[in-house]
Design an enzyme around this catalytic site. Structure first.
Site, mmCIF file in Angstrom:
data_model
loop_
_atom_site.group_PDB
_atom_site.id
_atom_site.type_symbol
_atom_site.label_atom_id
_atom_site.label_comp_id
_atom_site.label_asym_id
_atom_site.label_seq_id
_atom_site.Cartn_x
_atom_site.Cartn_y
_atom_site.Cartn_z
ATOM 1 N N SER A 7 -7.886 -21.522 20.783
ATOM 2 C CA SER A 7 -6.308 -21.310 20.719
ATOM 3 C C SER A 7 -5.810 -21.578 19.052
ATOM 4 O O SER A 7 -6.310 -22.221 18.537
ATOM 5 C CB SER A 7 -5.742 -22.674 21.426
ATOM 6 O OG SER A 7 -4.395 -22.641 20.945
ATOM 7 N N HIS A 32 -7.183 -17.130 22.694
ATOM 8 C CA HIS A 32 -6.179 -17.821 23.732
ATOM 9 C C HIS A 32 -5.065 -18.043 22.763
ATOM 10 O O HIS A 32 -4.902 -18.697 21.979
ATOM 11 C CB HIS A 32 -6.685 -19.111 24.130
ATOM 12 C CG HIS A 32 -5.796 -19.781 24.982
ATOM 13 N ND1 HIS A 32 -5.966 -19.440 26.437
ATOM 14 C CD2 HIS A 32 -5.065 -21.026 24.929
ATOM 15 C CE1 HIS A 32 -5.059 -20.233 26.988
ATOM 16 N NE2 HIS A 32 -4.619 -21.235 26.301
ATOM 17 N N ASP A 34 -1.036 -19.298 22.895
ATOM 18 C CA ASP A 34 -0.190 -20.380 23.576
ATOM 19 C C ASP A 34 1.138 -20.127 23.200
ATOM 20 O O ASP A 34 1.565 -20.396 22.107
ATOM 21 C CB ASP A 34 -0.734 -21.941 23.076
ATOM 22 C CG ASP A 34 -2.013 -22.234 23.761
ATOM 23 O OD1 ASP A 34 -2.791 -22.679 22.967
ATOM 24 O OD2 ASP A 34 -2.062 -22.062 24.995
ATOM 25 N N MET A 36 4.792 -20.778 23.969
ATOM 26 C CA MET A 36 5.575 -21.875 24.506
ATOM 27 C C MET A 36 7.219 -21.822 24.080
ATOM 28 O O MET A 36 7.645 -21.176 23.183
ATOM 29 C CB MET A 36 5.403 -23.167 23.600
ATOM 30 C CG MET A 36 4.033 -23.483 23.949
ATOM 31 S SD MET A 36 3.492 -25.049 23.121
ATOM 32 C CE MET A 36 1.710 -24.976 23.395
ATOM 33 N N HIS A 68 -1.268 -17.487 27.303
ATOM 34 C CA HIS A 68 -1.203 -18.557 28.058
ATOM 35 C C HIS A 68 0.428 -18.847 28.051
ATOM 36 O O HIS A 68 0.737 -19.427 27.322
ATOM 37 C CB HIS A 68 -1.726 -19.673 27.773
ATOM 38 C CG HIS A 68 -1.594 -20.924 28.598
ATOM 39 N ND1 HIS A 68 -2.104 -22.263 28.063
ATOM 40 C CD2 HIS A 68 -0.888 -21.432 29.685
ATOM 41 C CE1 HIS A 68 -1.694 -23.160 29.009
ATOM 42 N NE2 HIS A 68 -0.920 -22.577 30.069
ATOM 43 N N MET A 70 3.430 -20.788 28.637
ATOM 44 C CA MET A 70 4.115 -22.032 29.141
ATOM 45 C C MET A 70 5.734 -21.645 28.878
ATOM 46 O O MET A 70 6.159 -22.369 28.104
ATOM 47 C CB MET A 70 3.662 -23.122 28.175
ATOM 48 C CG MET A 70 2.146 -23.457 28.515
ATOM 49 S SD MET A 70 1.314 -24.216 27.217
ATOM 50 C CE MET A 70 0.841 -23.150 25.999
ATOM 51 N N GLY A 146 -1.268 -29.208 20.739
ATOM 52 C CA GLY A 146 -2.731 -29.024 20.676
ATOM 53 C C GLY A 146 -3.017 -30.390 20.218
ATOM 54 O O GLY A 146 -2.294 -31.441 19.832
ATOM 55 N N ASP A 178 -8.382 -26.094 29.844
ATOM 56 C CA ASP A 178 -7.773 -26.000 28.535
ATOM 57 C C ASP A 178 -6.806 -27.301 28.202
ATOM 58 O O ASP A 178 -6.258 -27.754 28.792
ATOM 59 C CB ASP A 178 -6.435 -24.772 28.815
ATOM 60 C CG ASP A 178 -5.615 -24.652 27.725
ATOM 61 O OD1 ASP A 178 -4.666 -23.995 27.778
ATOM 62 O OD2 ASP A 178 -5.924 -25.176 26.562
ATOM 63 N N GLY A 200 -8.961 -25.755 20.902
ATOM 64 C CA GLY A 200 -8.051 -25.554 19.600
ATOM 65 C C GLY A 200 -8.141 -26.189 18.570
ATOM 66 O O GLY A 200 -8.805 -25.612 17.463
#
Ligand code: DX5
Ligand code: ZN
Length: 223
Positions: A7, A32, A34, A36, A68, A70, A146, A178, A200
């Site tokens: 990540s 990956h 992330d 957000m 991913h 979120m 992370g 994760d 990460g």
């Protein structure tokens, strides 16, 4: 095939292209990302534009890109992430009112749908849609940041998820874990049944060479 999936959340964003290239040069073939929104999780990261800038690098190494999400209301954004070059698009079960429809929507875009479960969300939340998934993501931290500590109960949840997938003969479903996975945990999550482990801060650790941190994870898996 077991994938270490870095990540970029704790990477140096001033040198992101190099950071990602260094990981691929060290043999990584899964990235990956992330995403957000500051609503579903108490932090903001990046959107499809950043994915669009990194996916050509991944394509050069034939690496997988998973987003991913979120974010709240992910249905409003899956098309943007599909167009940005993601292979897998993972939504949170907790963020979807009509999860089956969201999963179908991602698949209709030619992308592989994933569903993520927060630590408090039971596996039963995905039982009905499991046959429609390409990936099940078990969060081993509460999402948003992370560098958090792995929640030990996640190992048992991973093993139960592995059983749930195997009992249904769904061998194509990637089981991803994760959060807080590092060199002392990566073999344990693989042995519990994960086929992809997000790492990460274990990879993008300040002042550490990415080749070194990745080699440490690969050595831990080789033991
Ligand atoms: C947390 C993210 C994770 C996190 C992993 O909300 O979904 O992917 O960035 O980072 P580490 O491995 O440092 O926990
Ligand atoms: Zn993640």
């Amino acid at each position: 095939m077991f994938h270490i999936a870095p990540s970029i959340l704790t990477a140096d964003f001033a040198r992101l292209g190099e950071e990602v290239t260094d990981a691929f040069e060290a043999g990584i073939r899964w990235l990956h990302l992330d995403v957000m929104d500051g609503r579903f999780v108490p932090n903001m990261s990046f959107g499809p534009m950043l994915v669009r800038s990194l996916s050509p690098i991944a394509a050069r190494y034939e690496a997988i890109v998973d987003a991913h999400l979120m974010i709240a209301d992910p249905d409003n954004y899956v098309e943007d992430f599909a167009a940005a070059g993601c292979d897998y698009i993972t939504v949170h079960a907790e963020a979807c009112t009509h999860l089956h429809r969201t999963v179908q929507h991602i698949r209709s875009l030619g992308k592989r749908p994933g569903v993520a479960l927060n630590p408090a969300t039971p596996l039963s939340a995905v039982e009905e849609v499991l046959p429609d998934l390409s990936l099940l993501l078990i969060m081993s931290v509460n999402p948003g940041f992370g560098g958090q500590k792995f929640i030990p109960a996640s190992l048992d949840k991973l093993a139960r998820a592995r059983r749930m997938i195997d009992e249904r003969g769904l061998s194509d479903v990637v089981l991803q874990v994760d959060g807080g996975v590092n060199k002392s945990l990566i073999a344990a999550v693989r042995d519990a049944g994960a086929t992809s482990a997000v790492t990460g801060s274990a990879v993008y650790a300040p002042g550490r060479s990415r080749a070194e941190t990745i080699a440490e994870l690969q050595q831990a898996l080789a033991k």
